[in-house]
Write a protein that holds these residues in place. Structure first.
Motif, PDB file in Angstrom:
ATOM      1  N   HIS A 203      -5.996   0.496   7.125  1.00 49.63           N
ATOM      2  CA  HIS A 203      -6.011   1.377   7.916  1.00 49.63           C
ATOM      3  C   HIS A 203      -6.818   0.748   9.032  1.00 49.63           C
ATOM      4  O   HIS A 203      -6.313   0.421  10.112  1.00 49.63           O
TER       5      HIS A 203
ATOM      6  N   TYR B 129      -4.162  11.179  -6.949  1.00 45.59           N
ATOM      7  CA  TYR B 129      -3.729  12.522  -6.989  1.00 45.59           C
ATOM      8  C   TYR B 129      -3.928  13.460  -8.461  1.00 45.59           C
ATOM      9  O   TYR B 129      -3.633  14.185  -8.655  1.00 45.59           O
TER      10      TYR B 129
ATOM     11  N   TYR C  11      -5.970  16.575  10.858  1.00 47.18           N
ATOM     12  CA  TYR C  11      -5.715  16.018   9.194  1.00 47.18           C
ATOM     13  C   TYR C  11      -7.266  16.467   8.789  1.00 47.18           C
ATOM     14  O   TYR C  11      -7.315  16.842   7.584  1.00 47.18           O
TER      15      TYR C  11
ATOM     16  N   HIS D  78      -9.393   1.894   1.321  1.00 53.79           N
ATOM     17  CA  HIS D  78      -8.988   2.807   2.641  1.00 53.79           C
ATOM     18  C   HIS D  78     -10.549   2.897   3.542  1.00 53.79           C
ATOM     19  O   HIS D  78     -11.405   3.671   2.964  1.00 53.79           O
TER      20      HIS D  78
ATOM     21  N   GLN E 206     -10.582   4.485   8.736  1.00 56.39           N
ATOM     22  CA  GLN E 206      -9.160   5.375   9.004  1.00 56.39           C
ATOM     23  C   GLN E 206      -9.372   6.604  10.182  1.00 56.39           C
ATOM     24  O   GLN E 206      -8.729   6.574  11.143  1.00 56.39           O
TER      25      GLN E 206
ATOM     26  N   ARG F  72       4.220  18.311   1.846  1.00 53.57           N
ATOM     27  CA  ARG F  72       3.100  18.721   2.621  1.00 53.57           C
ATOM     28  C   ARG F  72       3.444  19.263   3.948  1.00 53.57           C
ATOM     29  O   ARG F  72       2.894  19.059   5.162  1.00 53.57           O
TER      30      ARG F  72
ATOM     31  N   HIS G  49       0.777  -1.072  -0.053  1.00 51.63           N
ATOM     32  CA  HIS G  49      -0.030  -0.010   0.071  1.00 51.63           C
ATOM     33  C   HIS G  49       0.883   1.281   0.000  1.00 51.63           C
ATOM     34  O   HIS G  49       1.661   1.394   0.985  1.00 51.63           O
TER      35      HIS G  49
ATOM     36  N   PHE H 288     -11.713   5.506  -1.156  1.00 49.77           N
ATOM     37  CA  PHE H 288     -11.356   6.111   0.220  1.00 49.77           C
ATOM     38  C   PHE H 288     -12.789   6.237   0.862  1.00 49.77           C
ATOM     39  O   PHE H 288     -13.614   7.306   0.237  1.00 49.77           O
TER      40      PHE H 288
ATOM     41  N   ASN I  37       3.207   8.582   1.307  1.00 44.79           N
ATOM     42  CA  ASN I  37       2.295   9.569   0.751  1.00 44.79           C
ATOM     43  C   ASN I  37       2.616  10.861   1.310  1.00 44.79           C
ATOM     44  O   ASN I  37       3.269  11.031   2.533  1.00 44.79           O
ATOM     45  N   PRO I  38       2.379  12.002   0.984  1.00 44.35           N
ATOM     46  CA  PRO I  38       2.881  13.425   1.334  1.00 44.35           C
ATOM     47  C   PRO I  38       2.273  13.867   2.623  1.00 44.35           C
ATOM     48  O   PRO I  38       2.602  14.798   3.199  1.00 44.35           O
ATOM     49  N   GLY I  39       0.966  13.440   2.723  1.00 42.09           N
ATOM     50  CA  GLY I  39       0.178  13.884   3.960  1.00 42.09           C
ATOM     51  C   GLY I  39       0.312  12.948   5.397  1.00 42.09           C
ATOM     52  O   GLY I  39       0.858  13.452   6.267  1.00 42.09           O
TER      53      GLY I  39
ATOM     54  N   HIS J 210     -10.480   9.026  -4.458  1.00 45.86           N
ATOM     55  CA  HIS J 210      -9.687   9.299  -3.194  1.00 45.86           C
ATOM     56  C   HIS J 210     -10.052  10.633  -2.473  1.00 45.86           C
ATOM     57  O   HIS J 210     -10.169  10.559  -1.247  1.00 45.86           O
TER      58      HIS J 210
HETATM   59  O1  NIG Z   1      -3.856   6.382   3.059  1.00 43.36           O
HETATM   60  N1  NIG Z   1      -6.428   8.102   3.573  1.00 43.36           N
HETATM   61  C1  NIG Z   1      -6.218   8.487   2.711  1.00 43.36           C
HETATM   62  N2  NIG Z   1      -5.331   8.485   1.709  1.00 43.36           N
HETATM   63  C2  NIG Z   1      -3.855   8.454   2.213  1.00 43.36           C
HETATM   64  C3  NIG Z   1      -3.477   9.778   2.504  1.00 43.36           C
HETATM   65  C4  NIG Z   1      -3.399  10.825   1.304  1.00 43.36           C
HETATM   66  C5  NIG Z   1      -2.840  12.103   1.557  1.00 43.36           C
HETATM   67  O2  NIG Z   1      -3.026  12.714   2.642  1.00 43.36           O
HETATM   68  O3  NIG Z   1      -2.279  12.709   0.827  1.00 43.36           O
HETATM   69  C6  NIG Z   1      -3.554   7.610   3.340  1.00 43.36           C
HETATM   70  O4  NIG Z   1      -3.485   7.965   4.354  1.00 43.36           O
END
Ligand code: NIG
Ligand code: FE
Length: 408
Positions: free
Chosen positions: A261, A140, A90, A238, A241, A77, A68, A210, A315-317, A173
Protein backbone atom coordinates in the motif's frame (compact mmCIF):
# COMPACT_ATOMS: atom_id res chain seq x y z
CA UNK A 1 7.33 -33.49 -20.16
CA UNK A 2 7.21 -31.60 -23.49
CA UNK A 3 10.25 -30.01 -25.11
CA UNK A 4 9.20 -26.85 -26.86
CA UNK A 5 11.09 -24.43 -29.10
CA UNK A 6 9.57 -20.98 -29.60
CA UNK A 7 10.87 -19.20 -32.70
CA UNK A 8 10.28 -15.83 -34.31
CA UNK A 9 9.37 -14.39 -30.94
CA UNK A 10 9.82 -11.05 -29.18
CA UNK A 11 10.86 -11.82 -25.61
CA UNK A 12 10.54 -9.43 -22.68
CA UNK A 13 13.12 -11.15 -20.50
CA UNK A 14 12.91 -8.80 -17.46
CA UNK A 15 16.45 -9.94 -16.72
CA UNK A 16 18.08 -6.51 -16.33
CA UNK A 17 17.95 -3.88 -13.58
CA UNK A 18 15.49 -1.72 -15.52
CA UNK A 19 13.34 -1.84 -18.63
CA UNK A 20 11.93 -4.87 -20.41
CA UNK A 21 15.14 -6.67 -21.36
CA UNK A 22 13.63 -6.99 -24.83
CA UNK A 23 14.99 -9.49 -27.40
CA UNK A 24 13.50 -9.33 -30.86
CA UNK A 25 13.70 -12.12 -33.48
CA UNK A 26 14.44 -14.49 -30.63
CA UNK A 27 14.11 -18.17 -29.91
CA UNK A 28 13.60 -19.99 -26.64
CA UNK A 29 13.87 -23.65 -25.71
CA UNK A 30 11.88 -25.15 -22.84
CA UNK A 31 13.05 -28.47 -21.50
CA UNK A 32 12.30 -30.40 -18.30
CA UNK A 33 10.10 -27.59 -17.02
CA UNK A 34 12.84 -24.99 -17.29
CA UNK A 35 14.14 -22.42 -19.70
CA UNK A 36 16.99 -24.35 -21.27
CA UNK A 37 18.27 -21.93 -23.89
CA UNK A 38 17.45 -18.53 -25.32
CA UNK A 39 19.06 -16.44 -27.98
CA UNK A 40 18.80 -15.07 -31.49
CA UNK A 41 16.68 -17.05 -33.91
CA UNK A 42 19.57 -17.70 -36.28
CA UNK A 43 21.55 -19.32 -33.45
CA UNK A 44 18.82 -21.74 -32.41
CA UNK A 45 20.15 -25.15 -31.33
CA UNK A 46 19.29 -28.46 -32.99
CA UNK A 47 16.27 -29.61 -31.07
CA UNK A 48 15.41 -33.09 -32.33
CA UNK A 49 11.87 -33.97 -31.44
CA UNK A 50 10.91 -30.68 -29.73
CA UNK A 51 7.66 -29.07 -30.79
CA UNK A 52 8.42 -25.89 -32.73
CA UNK A 53 6.09 -22.93 -32.23
CA UNK A 54 6.38 -20.07 -34.74
CA UNK A 55 5.19 -17.05 -32.77
CA UNK A 56 5.03 -14.73 -35.82
CA UNK A 57 6.79 -11.91 -33.96
CA UNK A 58 4.42 -11.92 -31.02
CA UNK A 59 5.45 -11.06 -27.46
CA UNK A 60 6.45 -13.60 -24.84
CA UNK A 61 6.80 -12.64 -21.17
CA UNK A 62 7.28 -14.42 -17.87
CA UNK A 63 4.03 -15.68 -16.34
CA UNK A 64 2.37 -12.89 -14.39
CA UNK A 65 2.64 -12.97 -10.61
CA UNK A 66 -0.04 -11.55 -8.34
CA UNK A 67 1.97 -11.03 -5.14
CA UNK A 68 -0.85 -9.70 -2.89
CA UNK A 69 -4.40 -11.04 -2.90
CA UNK A 70 -7.19 -11.94 -0.53
CA UNK A 71 -8.80 -14.23 -3.09
CA UNK A 72 -10.43 -16.63 -0.62
CA UNK A 73 -13.46 -15.15 1.16
CA UNK A 74 -17.23 -15.51 1.27
CA UNK A 75 -19.91 -13.04 0.27
CA UNK A 76 -19.48 -9.55 -1.09
CA UNK A 77 -19.50 -5.95 0.14
CA UNK A 78 -21.48 -4.26 -2.64
CA UNK A 79 -23.61 -2.54 0.01
CA UNK A 80 -20.49 -0.81 1.37
CA UNK A 81 -19.59 0.25 -2.14
CA UNK A 82 -22.94 2.03 -2.26
CA UNK A 83 -22.43 3.50 1.23
CA UNK A 84 -19.07 4.93 0.20
CA UNK A 85 -20.61 6.48 -2.88
CA UNK A 86 -23.01 8.23 -0.53
CA UNK A 87 -20.12 9.65 1.47
CA UNK A 88 -19.14 7.11 4.16
CA UNK A 89 -15.40 6.40 4.34
CA UNK A 90 -13.72 2.98 4.43
CA UNK A 91 -12.51 3.69 7.99
CA UNK A 92 -15.98 4.83 9.17
CA UNK A 93 -17.60 1.67 7.82
CA UNK A 94 -14.97 -0.43 9.60
CA UNK A 95 -15.48 1.45 12.87
CA UNK A 96 -19.23 0.73 12.65
CA UNK A 97 -18.50 -3.00 12.57
CA UNK A 98 -18.75 -3.39 8.79
CA UNK A 99 -15.72 -3.66 6.56
CA UNK A 100 -13.37 -6.58 7.13
CA UNK A 101 -15.52 -7.88 10.01
CA UNK A 102 -18.58 -8.32 7.79
CA UNK A 103 -16.48 -10.56 5.52
CA UNK A 104 -15.23 -12.41 8.62
CA UNK A 105 -18.82 -13.25 9.55
CA UNK A 106 -19.56 -14.58 6.07
CA UNK A 107 -16.26 -16.48 5.84
CA UNK A 108 -16.67 -18.14 9.23
CA UNK A 109 -20.14 -19.35 8.15
CA UNK A 110 -18.85 -20.86 4.89
CA UNK A 111 -17.56 -24.41 4.46
CA UNK A 112 -14.26 -25.15 2.74
CA UNK A 113 -16.22 -26.30 -0.31
CA UNK A 114 -18.19 -23.06 -0.40
CA UNK A 115 -15.06 -20.94 -0.05
CA UNK A 116 -13.41 -22.93 -2.83
CA UNK A 117 -16.43 -22.47 -5.12
CA UNK A 118 -16.59 -18.74 -4.45
CA UNK A 119 -12.86 -18.22 -5.02
CA UNK A 120 -12.91 -20.14 -8.29
CA UNK A 121 -14.25 -17.46 -10.67
CA UNK A 122 -11.82 -14.97 -9.18
CA UNK A 123 -8.90 -17.34 -9.70
CA UNK A 124 -10.09 -18.11 -13.24
CA UNK A 125 -10.17 -14.41 -14.01
CA UNK A 126 -6.52 -14.07 -12.98
CA UNK A 127 -5.48 -17.23 -14.82
CA UNK A 128 -7.17 -16.13 -18.05
CA UNK A 129 -4.76 -13.19 -18.15
CA UNK A 130 -1.63 -15.27 -17.76
CA UNK A 131 -1.12 -15.39 -14.00
CA UNK A 132 1.08 -18.37 -13.08
CA UNK A 133 1.72 -17.53 -9.40
CA UNK A 134 -0.70 -15.99 -6.94
CA UNK A 135 -0.26 -15.16 -3.29
CA UNK A 136 -3.38 -15.71 -1.18
CA UNK A 137 -3.77 -14.40 2.36
CA UNK A 138 -5.88 -15.61 5.24
CA UNK A 139 -7.32 -12.88 7.48
CA UNK A 140 -11.08 -13.34 7.31
CA UNK A 141 -11.16 -16.21 9.81
CA UNK A 142 -9.49 -14.55 12.81
CA UNK A 143 -9.48 -17.74 14.86
CA UNK A 144 -7.38 -20.87 14.43
CA UNK A 145 -9.95 -23.07 12.75
CA UNK A 146 -11.17 -20.44 10.33
CA UNK A 147 -7.73 -19.13 9.40
CA UNK A 148 -6.63 -22.70 8.75
CA UNK A 149 -9.81 -23.29 6.72
CA UNK A 150 -8.96 -20.34 4.45
CA UNK A 151 -5.35 -21.46 3.99
CA UNK A 152 -6.42 -25.01 3.16
CA UNK A 153 -8.69 -23.64 0.46
CA UNK A 154 -5.76 -21.61 -0.89
CA UNK A 155 -3.64 -24.76 -0.94
CA UNK A 156 -6.41 -26.71 -2.67
CA UNK A 157 -6.67 -24.06 -5.39
CA UNK A 158 -2.96 -24.53 -6.03
CA UNK A 159 -3.20 -28.30 -6.16
CA UNK A 160 -6.27 -28.46 -8.42
CA UNK A 161 -5.15 -25.84 -10.94
CA UNK A 162 -1.91 -25.24 -12.80
CA UNK A 163 -0.91 -22.26 -10.72
CA UNK A 164 1.56 -21.80 -7.88
CA UNK A 165 -0.16 -20.54 -4.74
CA UNK A 166 1.88 -18.86 -2.00
CA UNK A 167 -0.01 -18.87 1.29
CA UNK A 168 0.30 -15.94 3.66
CA UNK A 169 -0.99 -15.96 7.23
CA UNK A 170 -2.76 -12.66 8.03
CA UNK A 171 -4.30 -13.47 11.41
CA UNK A 172 -3.56 -9.88 12.50
CA UNK A 173 -5.84 -8.36 9.88
CA UNK A 174 -8.62 -7.04 12.15
CA UNK A 175 -9.75 -7.49 15.73
CA UNK A 176 -12.47 -10.16 15.91
CA UNK A 177 -15.61 -9.09 17.81
CA UNK A 178 -15.07 -11.64 20.61
CA UNK A 179 -11.83 -9.79 21.50
CA UNK A 180 -13.39 -6.28 21.52
CA UNK A 181 -11.35 -4.03 23.80
CA UNK A 182 -8.66 -6.73 24.19
CA UNK A 183 -6.43 -6.35 21.19
CA UNK A 184 -3.26 -7.30 23.07
CA UNK A 185 -4.92 -10.54 24.13
CA UNK A 186 -5.81 -11.23 20.51
CA UNK A 187 -2.22 -10.66 19.38
CA UNK A 188 -1.14 -13.05 22.13
CA UNK A 189 -3.58 -15.63 20.69
CA UNK A 190 -2.21 -15.06 17.19
CA UNK A 191 1.34 -15.68 18.42
CA UNK A 192 0.73 -18.48 20.89
CA UNK A 193 -1.85 -20.52 19.01
CA UNK A 194 -3.10 -19.43 15.59
CA UNK A 195 0.19 -18.94 13.74
CA UNK A 196 1.96 -21.98 15.25
CA UNK A 197 -1.01 -24.22 14.38
CA UNK A 198 -1.27 -22.99 10.80
CA UNK A 199 2.51 -23.31 10.42
CA UNK A 200 2.50 -26.84 11.84
CA UNK A 201 0.05 -27.82 9.09
CA UNK A 202 2.48 -26.51 6.48
CA UNK A 203 0.08 -23.74 5.49
CA UNK A 204 2.28 -20.67 5.95
CA UNK A 205 4.82 -19.36 3.44
CA UNK A 206 4.89 -15.85 4.94
CA UNK A 207 3.30 -13.75 7.68
CA UNK A 208 1.52 -10.45 7.08
CA UNK A 209 0.04 -7.89 9.50
CA UNK A 210 -2.21 -4.85 9.04
CA UNK A 211 -0.71 -1.92 10.93
CA UNK A 212 -3.26 0.89 10.89
CA UNK A 213 -5.54 2.94 13.13
CA UNK A 214 -8.44 0.57 12.28
CA UNK A 215 -6.30 -2.53 12.78
CA UNK A 216 -3.15 -3.07 14.92
CA UNK A 217 -0.49 -0.83 16.43
CA UNK A 218 3.17 -0.72 15.53
CA UNK A 219 4.03 -2.54 18.77
CA UNK A 220 1.45 -5.27 18.08
CA UNK A 221 2.72 -5.70 14.52
CA UNK A 222 6.27 -5.95 15.86
CA UNK A 223 5.19 -8.68 18.25
CA UNK A 224 3.65 -10.76 15.45
CA UNK A 225 6.87 -10.38 13.45
CA UNK A 226 8.89 -11.57 16.44
CA UNK A 227 6.78 -14.73 16.52
CA UNK A 228 6.95 -15.22 12.75
CA UNK A 229 10.71 -14.80 12.68
CA UNK A 230 11.13 -17.14 15.64
CA UNK A 231 9.44 -19.77 13.44
CA UNK A 232 11.79 -18.87 10.56
CA UNK A 233 9.00 -17.38 8.43
CA UNK A 234 9.39 -14.42 6.06
CA UNK A 235 7.37 -11.30 6.86
CA UNK A 236 5.47 -8.61 4.93
CA UNK A 237 3.00 -5.93 5.95
CA UNK A 238 -0.02 -3.81 5.05
CA UNK A 239 1.26 -0.39 6.07
CA UNK A 240 0.72 3.32 5.59
CA UNK A 241 -2.54 2.72 3.71
CA UNK A 242 -4.63 5.34 5.54
CA UNK A 243 -2.08 7.02 7.81
CA UNK A 244 1.63 6.90 8.73
CA UNK A 245 2.24 4.74 11.80
CA UNK A 246 5.85 3.87 10.96
CA UNK A 247 5.01 0.32 9.94
CA UNK A 248 7.03 0.28 6.72
CA UNK A 249 10.29 1.33 8.41
CA UNK A 250 9.77 -1.18 11.20
CA UNK A 251 9.01 -4.00 8.73
CA UNK A 252 11.91 -3.11 6.44
CA UNK A 253 14.36 -2.91 9.33
CA UNK A 254 13.40 -6.50 10.16
CA UNK A 255 14.08 -7.59 6.61
CA UNK A 256 10.48 -7.77 5.37
CA UNK A 257 10.05 -9.11 1.85
CA UNK A 258 7.62 -6.29 1.07
CA UNK A 259 5.66 -3.38 2.43
CA UNK A 260 2.29 -3.00 0.74
CA UNK A 261 0.00 0.00 0.00
CA UNK A 262 2.37 2.76 1.40
CA UNK A 263 0.43 5.79 0.11
CA UNK A 264 1.17 7.58 3.41
CA UNK A 265 4.84 6.55 3.63
CA UNK A 266 7.04 9.65 4.02
CA UNK A 267 9.55 10.16 1.22
CA UNK A 268 12.28 10.52 3.86
CA UNK A 269 11.59 6.95 5.04
CA UNK A 270 12.02 5.33 1.63
CA UNK A 271 15.80 4.96 2.09
CA UNK A 272 15.21 2.27 4.70
CA UNK A 273 13.35 0.14 2.15
CA UNK A 274 16.32 0.37 -0.19
CA UNK A 275 18.75 -0.40 2.62
CA UNK A 276 16.96 -3.63 3.54
CA UNK A 277 16.01 -4.67 -0.03
CA UNK A 278 12.32 -4.55 0.82
CA UNK A 279 9.97 -4.41 -2.16
CA UNK A 280 7.33 -1.67 -2.37
CA UNK A 281 4.06 -3.33 -3.38
CA UNK A 282 1.70 -0.78 -4.92
CA UNK A 283 -2.00 -1.57 -5.00
CA UNK A 284 -3.68 0.81 -7.43
CA UNK A 285 -6.96 -1.14 -7.31
CA UNK A 286 -7.47 -0.17 -3.65
CA UNK A 287 -6.31 3.39 -4.36
CA UNK A 288 -8.91 3.63 -7.14
CA UNK A 289 -11.80 1.95 -5.34
CA UNK A 290 -11.31 4.01 -2.16
CA UNK A 291 -10.90 7.17 -4.27
CA UNK A 292 -7.65 7.82 -2.45
CA UNK A 293 -5.83 11.00 -3.43
CA UNK A 294 -2.55 10.58 -1.52
CA UNK A 295 -0.01 9.09 -3.93
CA UNK A 296 2.73 6.68 -2.81
CA UNK A 297 6.18 8.38 -2.63
CA UNK A 298 7.03 7.47 -6.22
CA UNK A 299 9.86 9.93 -6.81
CA UNK A 300 11.68 8.71 -3.70
CA UNK A 301 11.07 5.05 -4.60
CA UNK A 302 12.66 5.66 -7.99
CA UNK A 303 15.48 7.75 -6.57
CA UNK A 304 16.42 4.99 -4.13
CA UNK A 305 15.82 2.27 -6.74
CA UNK A 306 13.39 0.41 -4.53
CA UNK A 307 11.87 -2.43 -6.58
CA UNK A 308 8.18 -1.69 -7.15
CA UNK A 309 5.69 -4.54 -7.50
CA UNK A 310 2.01 -4.31 -8.42
CA UNK A 311 -0.77 -6.60 -7.26
CA UNK A 312 -4.53 -6.98 -7.41
CA UNK A 313 -5.15 -6.85 -3.64
CA UNK A 314 -8.26 -8.81 -4.73
CA UNK A 315 -10.63 -8.50 -1.76
CA UNK A 316 -14.32 -7.74 -1.25
CA UNK A 317 -13.83 -4.34 0.37
CA UNK A 318 -11.08 -2.11 -0.94
CA UNK A 319 -10.25 -3.85 -4.21
CA UNK A 320 -12.79 -6.17 -5.88
CA UNK A 321 -10.33 -6.46 -8.75
CA UNK A 322 -9.21 -9.68 -10.41
CA UNK A 323 -7.38 -8.33 -13.46
CA UNK A 324 -3.63 -7.74 -13.33
CA UNK A 325 -3.75 -6.15 -16.77
CA UNK A 326 -6.19 -3.56 -15.43
CA UNK A 327 -3.92 -3.06 -12.41
CA UNK A 328 -1.02 -2.36 -14.79
CA UNK A 329 -3.11 0.23 -16.60
CA UNK A 330 -4.20 1.81 -13.32
CA UNK A 331 -0.60 1.99 -12.12
CA UNK A 332 0.37 3.86 -15.29
CA UNK A 333 -2.62 6.19 -15.29
CA UNK A 334 -2.99 6.83 -11.55
CA UNK A 335 0.64 6.51 -10.38
CA UNK A 336 2.38 7.39 -13.68
CA UNK A 337 4.41 4.23 -13.73
CA UNK A 338 5.91 3.56 -17.13
CA UNK A 339 4.58 0.46 -18.93
CA UNK A 340 8.00 -1.10 -18.34
CA UNK A 341 7.73 -0.46 -14.59
CA UNK A 342 4.23 -1.92 -14.68
CA UNK A 343 5.39 -5.13 -16.36
CA UNK A 344 8.33 -5.40 -13.95
CA UNK A 345 5.78 -4.93 -11.16
CA UNK A 346 3.84 -8.07 -12.08
CA UNK A 347 6.86 -10.22 -12.97
CA UNK A 348 10.36 -9.87 -11.53
CA UNK A 349 9.52 -7.45 -8.73
CA UNK A 350 6.45 -9.45 -7.73
CA UNK A 351 8.69 -12.51 -7.57
CA UNK A 352 11.03 -10.57 -5.26
CA UNK A 353 8.08 -9.58 -3.07
CA UNK A 354 7.41 -13.29 -2.57
CA UNK A 355 11.06 -14.27 -2.10
CA UNK A 356 10.93 -16.33 -5.30
CA UNK A 357 13.11 -14.31 -7.67
CA UNK A 358 15.69 -17.07 -8.09
CA UNK A 359 12.99 -19.38 -9.48
CA UNK A 360 10.46 -17.25 -11.37
CA UNK A 361 9.71 -13.73 -12.58
CA UNK A 362 12.04 -13.44 -15.57
CA UNK A 363 13.01 -15.31 -18.72
CA UNK A 364 16.49 -16.58 -17.95
CA UNK A 365 18.20 -19.90 -18.50
CA UNK A 366 17.62 -22.16 -15.51
CA UNK A 367 14.44 -20.46 -14.33
CA UNK A 368 11.13 -22.27 -14.24
CA UNK A 369 9.34 -22.13 -17.61
CA UNK A 370 6.34 -20.03 -16.57
CA UNK A 371 5.65 -18.11 -19.75
CA UNK A 372 2.87 -16.29 -21.53
CA UNK A 373 2.53 -15.69 -25.27
CA UNK A 374 0.49 -12.57 -26.04
CA UNK A 375 -1.36 -11.43 -29.14
CA UNK A 376 0.62 -8.19 -29.12
CA UNK A 377 3.95 -7.27 -30.68
CA UNK A 378 5.21 -4.80 -28.08
CA UNK A 379 4.97 -4.81 -24.28
CA UNK A 380 3.47 -1.34 -23.77
CA UNK A 381 0.23 -2.70 -25.29
CA UNK A 382 -0.29 -4.80 -22.15
CA UNK A 383 -0.62 -1.67 -20.02
CA UNK A 384 -2.31 0.50 -22.61
CA UNK A 385 -5.40 -1.44 -23.60
CA UNK A 386 -8.35 -1.72 -21.22
CA UNK A 387 -10.79 -4.60 -21.50
CA UNK A 388 -9.06 -6.71 -24.13
CA UNK A 389 -7.37 -9.89 -23.01
CA UNK A 390 -4.53 -10.59 -25.44
CA UNK A 391 -3.34 -13.73 -23.63
CA UNK A 392 -2.79 -16.37 -26.34
CA UNK A 393 -1.11 -19.25 -24.51
CA UNK A 394 0.29 -20.05 -21.08
CA UNK A 395 2.91 -22.54 -19.96
CA UNK A 396 3.39 -23.29 -16.29
CA UNK A 397 6.56 -25.10 -15.23
CA UNK A 398 7.04 -26.23 -18.83
CA UNK A 399 3.55 -27.70 -19.25
CA UNK A 400 0.87 -26.11 -21.39
CA UNK A 401 -1.97 -24.69 -19.36
CA UNK A 402 -3.77 -23.23 -22.34
CA UNK A 403 -2.71 -23.00 -25.95
CA UNK A 404 -5.86 -22.13 -27.83
CA UNK A 405 -4.36 -18.89 -29.17
CA UNK A 406 -1.14 -20.40 -30.53
CA UNK A 407 -2.12 -20.34 -34.18
CA UNK A 408 -3.89 -16.95 -34.08
O1 NIG B 1 -5.41 -4.74 1.50
N1 NIG B 1 -5.97 -3.10 4.22
C1 NIG B 1 -6.38 -4.12 4.68
N2 NIG B 1 -6.78 -5.20 4.04
C2 NIG B 1 -7.30 -5.22 2.71
C3 NIG B 1 -8.75 -4.88 2.68
C4 NIG B 1 -9.56 -5.93 3.28
C5 NIG B 1 -11.03 -5.66 3.24
O2 NIG B 1 -11.49 -4.48 3.20
O3 NIG B 1 -11.74 -6.67 3.29
C6 NIG B 1 -6.50 -4.34 1.79
O4 NIG B 1 -6.94 -3.26 1.34
FE1 FE C 1 -4.48 -6.35 1.10
Amino acid sequence: MPRTLFINVTIACLDSESGYGLREHGALLVEAGKIAWLGAMQDQPAVGDAEVIDCAGRLLTPGLIDCHSHLVYAGDRADEFEMRLEGASYAEIAQRGGGIISTVTATRAASEAELFAQALPRLNSLLAEGVTTVEIKSGYGLDSDNEIKMLRVARQLGSEFQVRVQKTFLGAHALPPEFAGRSDDYIERVCAEMLPRAHAEGLVDAVDVFIESIAFSLAQGTKVFDCAQALGLPIKAHVEQLSDLGGAVMAASRGALSVDHIEYLAAADVASLAQHETVAVLLPGAFYVLRETQLPPLAALREHQVPMALASDANPGSSPVTSLLLVMNMACTLFRLTPAEALRGVTINAARALGLATEIGSIEVGKQADIVLWNVVKPSLLSYQIGINPCAAVMQAGNWRSRTGLSA
